[in-house]
Motif scaffolding. Sequence first.
Motif, PDB file in Angstrom:
ATOM      1  N   PRO A   6       0.807  -1.228   0.000  1.00 52.47           N
ATOM      2  CA  PRO A   6       0.000   0.000   0.000  1.00 52.47           C
ATOM      3  C   PRO A   6       0.840   1.279   0.000  1.00 52.47           C
ATOM      4  O   PRO A   6       0.413   2.299  -0.552  1.00 52.47           O
ATOM      5  N   PHE A   7       2.038   1.228   0.586  1.00 55.89           N
ATOM      6  CA  PHE A   7       2.860   2.434   0.639  1.00 55.89           C
ATOM      7  C   PHE A   7       3.428   2.778  -0.742  1.00 55.89           C
ATOM      8  O   PHE A   7       3.701   3.936  -1.032  1.00 55.89           O
ATOM      9  N   ALA A   8       3.582   1.774  -1.601  1.00 56.98           N
ATOM     10  CA  ALA A   8       3.990   2.048  -2.973  1.00 56.98           C
ATOM     11  C   ALA A   8       2.892   2.808  -3.713  1.00 56.98           C
ATOM     12  O   ALA A   8       3.176   3.681  -4.547  1.00 56.98           O
ATOM     13  N   VAL A   9       1.624   2.507  -3.391  1.00 59.71           N
ATOM     14  CA  VAL A   9       0.513   3.224  -4.020  1.00 59.71           C
ATOM     15  C   VAL A   9       0.484   4.675  -3.537  1.00 59.71           C
ATOM     16  O   VAL A   9       0.186   5.598  -4.308  1.00 59.71           O
ATOM     17  N   HIS A  10       0.804   4.899  -2.267  1.00 64.10           N
ATOM     18  CA  HIS A  10       0.937   6.280  -1.775  1.00 64.10           C
ATOM     19  C   HIS A  10       1.996   7.035  -2.581  1.00 64.10           C
ATOM     20  O   HIS A  10       1.773   8.187  -2.989  1.00 64.10           O
ATOM     21  N   GLU A  11       3.149   6.411  -2.820  1.00 67.66           N
ATOM     22  CA  GLU A  11       4.191   7.076  -3.596  1.00 67.66           C
ATOM     23  C   GLU A  11       3.727   7.336  -5.027  1.00 67.66           C
ATOM     24  O   GLU A  11       4.041   8.368  -5.612  1.00 67.66           O
ATOM     25  N   PHE A  12       2.965   6.406  -5.578  1.00 67.90           N
ATOM     26  CA  PHE A  12       2.388   6.642  -6.908  1.00 67.90           C
ATOM     27  C   PHE A  12       1.458   7.846  -6.866  1.00 67.90           C
ATOM     28  O   PHE A  12       1.336   8.577  -7.854  1.00 67.90           O
ATOM     29  N   GLY A  13       0.795   8.052  -5.734  1.00 73.29           N
ATOM     30  CA  GLY A  13      -0.066   9.222  -5.599  1.00 73.29           C
ATOM     31  C   GLY A  13       0.686  10.519  -5.803  1.00 73.29           C
ATOM     32  O   GLY A  13       0.154  11.476  -6.395  1.00 73.29           O
TER      33      GLY A  13
ATOM     34  N   THR B  96      -5.984   5.847  -0.538  1.00 71.35           N
ATOM     35  CA  THR B  96      -7.234   5.415   0.088  1.00 71.35           C
ATOM     36  C   THR B  96      -8.298   5.139  -0.960  1.00 71.35           C
ATOM     37  O   THR B  96      -9.041   4.147  -0.873  1.00 71.35           O
ATOM     38  N   VAL B  97      -8.381   6.005  -1.963  1.00 73.25           N
ATOM     39  CA  VAL B  97      -9.342   5.778  -3.042  1.00 73.25           C
ATOM     40  C   VAL B  97      -8.988   4.504  -3.808  1.00 73.25           C
ATOM     41  O   VAL B  97      -9.855   3.699  -4.146  1.00 73.25           O
ATOM     42  N   ALA B  98      -7.695   4.281  -4.055  1.00 71.84           N
ATOM     43  CA  ALA B  98      -7.253   3.136  -4.860  1.00 71.84           C
ATOM     44  C   ALA B  98      -7.341   1.810  -4.112  1.00 71.84           C
ATOM     45  O   ALA B  98      -7.528   0.761  -4.740  1.00 71.84           O
ATOM     46  N   LEU B  99      -7.222   1.841  -2.774  1.00 75.35           N
ATOM     47  CA  LEU B  99      -7.147   0.602  -1.993  1.00 75.35           C
ATOM     48  C   LEU B  99      -8.234   0.480  -0.933  1.00 75.35           C
ATOM     49  O   LEU B  99      -8.320  -0.557  -0.265  1.00 75.35           O
ATOM     50  N   GLY B 100      -9.024   1.514  -0.734  1.00 73.16           N
ATOM     51  CA  GLY B 100     -10.014   1.465   0.328  1.00 73.16           C
ATOM     52  C   GLY B 100      -9.358   1.497   1.698  1.00 73.16           C
ATOM     53  O   GLY B 100      -8.276   2.061   1.883  1.00 73.16           O
ATOM     54  N   ALA B 101      -9.996   0.865   2.680  1.00 69.97           N
ATOM     55  CA  ALA B 101      -9.503   0.907   4.063  1.00 69.97           C
ATOM     56  C   ALA B 101      -8.173   0.199   4.243  1.00 69.97           C
ATOM     57  O   ALA B 101      -7.501   0.391   5.267  1.00 69.97           O
ATOM     58  N   THR B 102      -7.763  -0.614   3.270  1.00 74.32           N
ATOM     59  CA  THR B 102      -6.484  -1.314   3.380  1.00 74.32           C
ATOM     60  C   THR B 102      -5.331  -0.346   3.611  1.00 74.32           C
ATOM     61  O   THR B 102      -4.412  -0.641   4.387  1.00 74.32           O
ATOM     62  N   TYR B 103      -5.375   0.813   2.939  1.00 71.44           N
ATOM     63  CA  TYR B 103      -4.249   1.750   3.094  1.00 71.44           C
ATOM     64  C   TYR B 103      -4.166   2.328   4.505  1.00 71.44           C
ATOM     65  O   TYR B 103      -3.099   2.236   5.140  1.00 71.44           O
ATOM     66  N   PRO B 104      -5.213   2.950   5.057  1.00 77.07           N
ATOM     67  CA  PRO B 104      -5.065   3.457   6.431  1.00 77.07           C
ATOM     68  C   PRO B 104      -4.760   2.363   7.449  1.00 77.07           C
ATOM     69  O   PRO B 104      -4.000   2.602   8.402  1.00 77.07           O
ATOM     70  N   ILE B 105      -5.296   1.166   7.258  1.00 80.21           N
ATOM     71  CA  ILE B 105      -4.991   0.080   8.189  1.00 80.21           C
ATOM     72  C   ILE B 105      -3.512  -0.274   8.118  1.00 80.21           C
ATOM     73  O   ILE B 105      -2.850  -0.497   9.150  1.00 80.21           O
ATOM     74  N   ALA B 106      -2.958  -0.318   6.908  1.00 81.53           N
ATOM     75  CA  ALA B 106      -1.528  -0.596   6.766  1.00 81.53           C
ATOM     76  C   ALA B 106      -0.692   0.475   7.460  1.00 81.53           C
ATOM     77  O   ALA B 106       0.309   0.169   8.124  1.00 81.53           O
ATOM     78  N   CYS B 107      -1.104   1.728   7.332  1.00 81.80           N
ATOM     79  CA  CYS B 107      -0.375   2.814   8.001  1.00 81.80           C
ATOM     80  C   CYS B 107      -0.392   2.628   9.514  1.00 81.80           C
ATOM     81  O   CYS B 107       0.636   2.751  10.189  1.00 81.80           O
ATOM     82  N   ILE B 108      -1.565   2.338  10.058  1.00 85.33           N
ATOM     83  CA  ILE B 108      -1.709   2.208  11.508  1.00 85.33           C
ATOM     84  C   ILE B 108      -0.890   1.029  12.031  1.00 85.33           C
ATOM     85  O   ILE B 108      -0.221   1.122  13.067  1.00 85.33           O
ATOM     86  N   GLN B 109      -0.908  -0.073  11.314  1.00 88.58           N
ATOM     87  CA  GLN B 109      -0.271  -1.276  11.834  1.00 88.58           C
ATOM     88  C   GLN B 109       1.200  -1.414  11.444  1.00 88.58           C
ATOM     89  O   GLN B 109       1.919  -2.192  12.073  1.00 88.58           O
ATOM     90  N   ARG B 110       1.648  -0.670  10.430  1.00 86.06           N
ATOM     91  CA  ARG B 110       3.016  -0.872   9.942  1.00 86.06           C
ATOM     92  C   ARG B 110       3.907   0.361  10.025  1.00 86.06           C
ATOM     93  O   ARG B 110       5.116   0.251   9.850  1.00 86.06           O
ATOM     94  N   ARG B 111       3.332   1.541  10.265  1.00 85.00           N
ATOM     95  CA  ARG B 111       4.164   2.740  10.168  1.00 85.00           C
ATOM     96  C   ARG B 111       4.064   3.698  11.358  1.00 85.00           C
ATOM     97  O   ARG B 111       4.994   4.442  11.635  1.00 85.00           O
ATOM     98  N   ILE B 112       2.949   3.733  12.044  1.00 81.51           N
ATOM     99  CA  ILE B 112       2.728   4.799  13.020  1.00 81.51           C
ATOM    100  C   ILE B 112       3.376   4.477  14.357  1.00 81.51           C
ATOM    101  O   ILE B 112       3.192   3.395  14.908  1.00 81.51           O
TER     102      ILE B 112
END
Length: 384
Positions: free
Chosen positions: A152-159, A208-224
């Motif tokens: 999901p973080f690669a999709v953020h960078e694509f953003g 978030t638009v491209a992945l739905g809730a998967t992106y914020p969940i990945a942020c919470i569990q893997r980055r914050i």
Amino acid sequence: MARPALEDRVAAVCEQLELAERQLDLPLIRDLLEPQVATRLSGKLGDRRKSVKRALSTATEDAGWDLFATEEKAARQLMAELFALVQGRLFSSAGLDNGIAEAARRLLQDVQELSGLDRGVLVTFSPDTESVDHTIGLVRLRFPGTTVWDLPFAVHEFGHHAVHELTHIDAAHSDERPLRSLVTGPFGTKAGIDESHVHELIADVFATVALGATYPIACIQRRINAKQRATDGTTHPSWERRVATMVAALNHMTKIGDDQRYAATAAQLVLPAWQALTGQAAPPDAPELKALAHKAVDVLARHAPKLTYDDKESAVLVKYELTTAAEPGPPRPVEVPSNAGPAAIVDAAWRWRRQNPDATPVQRSRVDKHAIALCTAVPTDRGN
């Protein structure tokens, strides 16, 4: 007018750029890069040589040195990105990345097609956090350690790439860049948000638009880092502000699409994960972030209408496949369910992880490997 010292410096940089261009034709490099990628890079190196030579055509020598300083920096950035790309391809060809680069390329190719962008990105690795370089469009993944749960973080960078590249849906306005205009408009810097922070928040909305809730969940569990969640950085807003923006995006996706699932995942998955990490029921409300998130979702809904993630049924099917793959026994055959895209596979991997918090490292490794293989096997002609 002769400028021997400047001429020597210009010639040296041009020789280095020419050498880099010739190296693209070496058998080893040809085997690593697709022909269209090599052609694109060769063109950029040639264009950069022309730009460096402009330093010899200025009205004064001082102006020439000033221009040369700018052009030399750009040339070195280009060569550094080329080196990083080749380095990443060598890692992948040697099997050092567990196949994650190819999975990321397939995911980002799909995101590109769904976004309607003419130009995609290239993928490589970095020992630092994920990032994007815009000179050749290079997304860097963390090395070592990137798994399917980090895609999901690669999709953020694509953003970030999309901010520069997304064009107006109306061909008569094809020179306009609606996301880029949003950065400095009334919902961005004119609303009092730092420009670099606006870029990050729009990239968060894009993911978030491209992945739905998967992106914020990945942020919470893997980055914050829960202790630092309220701390703004120089280039990045705090995680409180970022997650607030993601939640606002999900809620607005429900409003404009009349689909309750997006808001439901925010309420039932994202906010509980946030509370479990931070002790807060929700990030502090910020009207300017809500307004920016709503506007960014609106822009994407209009100019990239196919981007909105809506492959949840496929994700459920893939999740069952991953559940079987986690169990002991020979590797599962790689069979991608009909119509399942890379985003659905990443979603499925996160669904499996949420439902199996006590999975062993061996089970996680099995699921990671199988999900990566599924992403890579997604047909490239899905009809996006």
